[in-house]
Design an enzyme around this catalytic site. Structure first.
Site, PDB file in Angstrom:
ATOM      1  N   ASP A  76      81.443  44.003  22.842  1.00  0.00           N
ATOM      2  CA  ASP A  76      80.853  45.327  23.026  1.00  0.00           C
ATOM      3  C   ASP A  76      81.611  46.390  22.239  1.00  0.00           C
ATOM      4  O   ASP A  76      82.762  46.205  21.830  1.00  0.00           O
ATOM      5  CB  ASP A  76      80.788  45.705  24.507  1.00  0.00           C
ATOM      6  CG  ASP A  76      82.161  45.733  25.163  1.00  0.00           C
ATOM      7  OD1 ASP A  76      83.018  44.915  24.786  1.00  0.00           O
ATOM      8  OD2 ASP A  76      82.375  46.564  26.068  1.00  0.00           O
ATOM      9  N   GLU A 140      84.449  44.861  27.681  1.00  0.00           N
ATOM     10  CA  GLU A 140      85.821  45.380  27.632  1.00  0.00           C
ATOM     11  C   GLU A 140      85.844  46.895  27.559  1.00  0.00           C
ATOM     12  O   GLU A 140      86.771  47.534  28.069  1.00  0.00           O
ATOM     13  CB  GLU A 140      86.563  44.774  26.440  1.00  0.00           C
ATOM     14  CG  GLU A 140      88.067  45.036  26.428  1.00  0.00           C
ATOM     15  CD  GLU A 140      88.473  46.338  25.760  1.00  0.00           C
ATOM     16  OE1 GLU A 140      89.649  46.739  25.890  1.00  0.00           O
ATOM     17  OE2 GLU A 140      87.608  46.960  25.086  1.00  0.00           O
TER      18      GLU A 140
END
Length: 429
Positions: A76, A140
């Site tokens: 991400d 994350e």
């Protein structure tokens, strides 16, 4: 085009924006792409989801030792507004010797280096020196609960034998004058994301307030934002400063660090953010109409604390907030640290094998990574995403910043360093 640049470009074209809402639709597409690259060369991927489209990939490469090394990274990225960028943040454009896009540095470039190395060695039939577990994780950039958190809680067997790990935010080149420094992360500040709430008496906005929670919260936030946190020189940061002194060939005065930061600004960027704890107000929410005093007001604060400083940090926060403001954790993770020896020595040797003029130093990150989740199951983490960067490239400024990009030559350097680390005998000093 080199394979590592091509993989990086393809990953950047997949919009894996994580705005913290719990969605993350692009993570599945990125995970499927990663899984296909591994499967194509005979590395069997395990693909799993913590929620719809919150997808992660883990694969194990057998080595000569069952003592396994974890190499983890996140799929991400933080949001990016195309109107603010010179090139579209999800174009993956390769121009000017760089791959451009959101995540080039944080951290799809590192994922591309890992994949390029793994694919080349699989094609050559080369076994690594130890078992490797490759993890490509969701979430994350928020709390990590949908990615590393889910992985360690529900798929712990995939990390069997892992004692150490490498991931982002270390191993990159950094410059002070003509000295090329490579900070290798051995620790991270702890994370305390907090929701603050002030409660008062609602009423008409035209009347004298009995107990206005907006005003109470504003005063508390001002005290928090204005607080000058004292210097707390941890052993890890003290060693970093000592190693920087050696690398630069001149002492850094520990009793005059503010002046030293002005004297050596580039080198000081490696330690000025980890001399103190910090607490920054970042979000506010209060009221629903201009002529109504609300009954509650809320704010969010990004708190970070050094190893060993948790209790002092929280006591200070509570004192500054005062009795009328309560706090609760949105996310809380302990500070982590690993020894600057053992694997650390192997990481620095791999860097020096490719760049003998470099000066590796231990480093503590101001922010945090998924290493905190893996620390919960006994895996020691290091920040090691090796990149050779030109002096003018503002590496720190590109984290969550504009016009993020990574040099193709830097990615190729990183693949070579990984090969030195993972498949070649460690050079003796």
């Amino acid at each position: 085009m080199s394979e590592v640049a091509e993989i990086c470009s393809e990953l950047l074209r997949i919009d894996t924006t994580n705005d913290g809402s719990g969605d993350g639709p692009g993570e599945r597409r990125a995970a499927e792409y990663v899984a296909s690259l591994l499967d194509e060369v005979g590395i069997e991927p395990v693909v799993f989801e913590s929620a719809p489209r919150r997808t992660s990939v883990v694969a194990r490469i057998p080595g000569d030792s069952r003592d396994a090394l974890l190499m983890h990274g996140h799929l991400d990225v933080v949001p990016a507004d195309p109107a603010e960028w010179r090139t579209h943040p999800f174009s993956g454009e390769i121009s000017g010797g760089c791959v451009h896009g959101r995540g080039a540095v944080d951290m799809k470039g590192t994922l591309a280096m890992t994949l390029a190395w793994a694919r080349e060695n699989a094609r050559r039939g080369v076994r690594p020196r130890r078992d490797l577990v490759l993890a490509f994780l969701a979430d994350e950039e928020s709390t990590g609960e949908y990615g590393a958190g889910h992985a360690v809680e529900r798929h712990r067997d995939l990390f069997e034998g892992c004692t150490e790990a490498i991931s982002e935010s270390g191993g990159f080149s950094w410059y002070e004058d003509d000295v090329r420094i490579y900070p290798v992360a051995v620790g991270e500040r702890g994370t305390a994301w907090m929701r603050l709430t002030a409660r008062g008496v609602p009423g008409h906005g035209s009347k004298p307030a009995v107990d206005n929670p907006v005003a109470e919260l504003a005063r508390a936030l001002a005290r928090l934002a204005d607080h000058r946190w004292p210097v707390r020189l941890t052993p890890e940061v003290a060693r970093l400063i000592d190693e920087l002194s050696r690398a630069l060939g001149r002492p850094i005065d520990l009793d005059r660090l503010e002046e030293e930061i002005e004297r050596i600004p580039r080198a000081a960027a490696l330690f000025k953010g980890v001399l103190r704890n910090s607490a920054n107000p970042t979000m506010l929410d209060a009221g629903y109409k201009v002529n109504v005093i609300p009954g509650t007001a809320e704010a969010h604060v990004d708190g970070r604390f050094l190893p060993g400083q948790r209790d002092e940090f929280l006591e200070t926060v509570d004192r500054l907030l005062g009795p009328k403001v309560t706090r609760e954790f949105v996310s809380f993770e302990e500070a982590v640290s690993s020894p600057a020896e053992g694997l650390f020595d192997e990481l620095t040797a791999a860097l020096l094998a490719e760049d003998p003029a470099g000066r590796p130093v231990p480093y503590v990150m101001t922010g945090g990574t998924d290493a905190k989740w893996f620390a919960r199951i006994g895996i020691r983490g290091y920040g090691f995403a090796p990149l050779l960067l030109p002096p003018a490239l503002d590496y720190f400024g590109m984290f969550h910043g504009l016009d993020e990009r990574v040099p193709v030559e830097g990615l190729e350097f990183g693949v070579r360093v990984l090969d030195r680390l993972l498949t070649s005998p460690t050079p003796k000093s």
